[in-house]
Structures are given as C-alpha cells and as structure tokens.
Design an enzyme around this catalytic site. Structure first.
Site, PDB file in Angstrom:
ATOM      1  N   ASP A  36       0.786  -1.241   0.000  1.00  0.00           N
ATOM      2  CA  ASP A  36       0.000   0.000   0.000  1.00  0.00           C
ATOM      3  C   ASP A  36       0.823   1.299   0.000  1.00  0.00           C
ATOM      4  O   ASP A  36       0.527   2.220   0.771  1.00  0.00           O
ATOM      5  CB  ASP A  36      -0.963   0.012   1.193  1.00  0.00           C
ATOM      6  CG  ASP A  36      -2.019  -1.083   1.101  1.00  0.00           C
ATOM      7  OD1 ASP A  36      -1.870  -1.995   0.275  1.00  0.00           O
ATOM      8  OD2 ASP A  36      -2.998  -1.035   1.891  1.00  0.00           O
ATOM      9  N   CYS A  53      -2.052  -2.441   7.565  1.00  0.00           N
ATOM     10  CA  CYS A  53      -1.952  -3.338   6.417  1.00  0.00           C
ATOM     11  C   CYS A  53      -0.679  -4.181   6.427  1.00  0.00           C
ATOM     12  O   CYS A  53      -0.696  -5.333   6.000  1.00  0.00           O
ATOM     13  CB  CYS A  53      -2.110  -2.535   5.124  1.00  0.00           C
ATOM     14  SG  CYS A  53      -3.801  -1.875   4.985  1.00  0.00           S
ATOM     15  N   LYS A  95      -6.980  -4.679  -3.528  1.00  0.00           N
ATOM     16  CA  LYS A  95      -7.793  -5.289  -2.464  1.00  0.00           C
ATOM     17  C   LYS A  95      -8.896  -4.352  -2.011  1.00  0.00           C
ATOM     18  O   LYS A  95      -8.812  -3.143  -2.230  1.00  0.00           O
ATOM     19  CB  LYS A  95      -6.911  -5.690  -1.273  1.00  0.00           C
ATOM     20  CG  LYS A  95      -6.186  -4.541  -0.610  1.00  0.00           C
ATOM     21  CD  LYS A  95      -5.232  -5.076   0.448  1.00  0.00           C
ATOM     22  CE  LYS A  95      -4.323  -4.003   1.016  1.00  0.00           C
ATOM     23  NZ  LYS A  95      -4.961  -3.014   1.860  1.00  0.00           N
TER      24      LYS A  95
END
Ligand SMILES: [Zn+2]
Length: 198
Positions: free
Chosen positions: A19, A144, A105
């Site tokens: 990310d 994450c 995602k």
C-alpha cells in the site's frame, strides 16, 4: 543458508510492497507520518530483487467511493484510495519493475481488507511462483503491514519484515511498536537493507 546477520536472496524469495499509495503519504487523505520515508527504502529492495529476477508484488487499497471503511458508511477512516483517483496511485517515487504484480484489495463496497491476502489471489500467485520467503514492507506498520504479515505467516510463508521500510499510523501512541512486537511474536524476523548479502 542465511544467518540472522547476513541474508542471501535466493530463488523462492518474493518482495511485497504494501500500500505505498499517495493517500497514505504526507499530504494524502489518510497520511501516515513519515510515510514517504518508505519509498527510497523500498526502492533499494526492489532493485535488489529485480537484479536477481526475483518477483516483486505491490498491494494497493482499491476502494469504491462508497466503501464501508469510510466514515460516511459507518467506517472509521476518511475516504482514501478510491480506485482510479490520484490518491490511489502508487507513490510517484516508487520504482516498480515492469514485471511487478499489482494486487488490488477491498475493491467492493462491503468488503475491507487490511491484508494483501484478503479476498485476493496473492497467496495463489506466490505459491504458483514457488515463493517460500516473503520480504514485506510498506504502509502502515500497524494496519496493512501487520495484517499482511500475519496472513503470510498463517499461510506457511517465512516472513522477513523490512524494518527500515515501514511506518506506522499510530492512531494511539505506541500502536506501531506494539504491531512490531506482535509480528515478531508471530514469527516475522525484522531485518534492514544492510543485512542483505551484497
Ligand atoms: Zn482502506
């Protein structure tokens, strides 16, 4: 074989950049303090993997505008990483090889996933490529990265945590440190770029 002090990259190793998106960098809608510091740090790992023709994966939040994690829908976060917007793009300074695999995602309104493994084909792709050791860094340590590492370990992968290429949100002071402790406890091994054999 690698010791704790020197890690030799080899077949079966894969890099996962979690990310590294504009909205998580300073100036973004969900900025991680010093989030931009992971970009040059990850670029060094990317170069090391690419030089050895080892696979590189980049996960990204890829939310619809009405995503369940956003406050307007009862979630806890401001809108971030809406698919197709600049905020969802990878940091412009992140240098990904042509062959890098992008894993999107949480791309439907009702599903959220902090983990790159949640609702994606990441595990299947890693296994298909023969990956056994994962080197994981990115944003954010306490969300994450933590959840991606946890799922990787649960899936039977060996995990090296790129301690010099992660940063925490620290919604509550100490969240990042606690996440680091949890990942170590689960079996992830912290390392720094200098630990790689040249
Ligand atoms: Zn999100």
């Amino acid at each position: 074989m690698s010791s704790d002090s020197t890690i030799r990259l080899q077949g079966g190793d894969a890099l996962i950049a979690v990310d590294v998106q504009n909205d998580f960098l300073p100036g973004g809608s969900l900025a991680v303090p010093e989030g931009d510091a992971v970009v040059p740090a990850l670029n060094r790992y990317v170069a090391a993997f690419a030089a050895r023709a080892l696979p590189v994966f980049a996960t990204r939040d890829w939310h619809p505008a009405n995503h369940c994690s956003f406050k307007a829908q009862g979630g806890i976060w401001p809108p971030h990483c809406v698919a197709g917007t600049r905020g969802a793009e990878f940091a412009p300074g992140l240098v990904l090889p042509e062959a890098a695999v992008v894993i999107s995602k949480a791309a439907t309104p009702e599903a959220d996933s902090y983990s790159g493994f949640g609702g994606t084909d990441l595990a299947a792709r890693l296994r298909a490529g023969g990956a056994t050791r994962l080197f994981i860094g990115g944003l954010a340590t306490d969300y994450c990265v933590l959840n991606t590492v946890r799922d990787a370990l649960a899936g039977g992968f060996e995990v090296w945590l790129l301690a010099d290429a992660i940063r925490a949100v620290d919604v509550k002071a100490g969240d990042g440190a606690r996440a680091l402790g949890k990942m170590r406890q689960l079996g992830a091994r912290p390392m720094r770029y200098e630990d790689l054999a040249p």
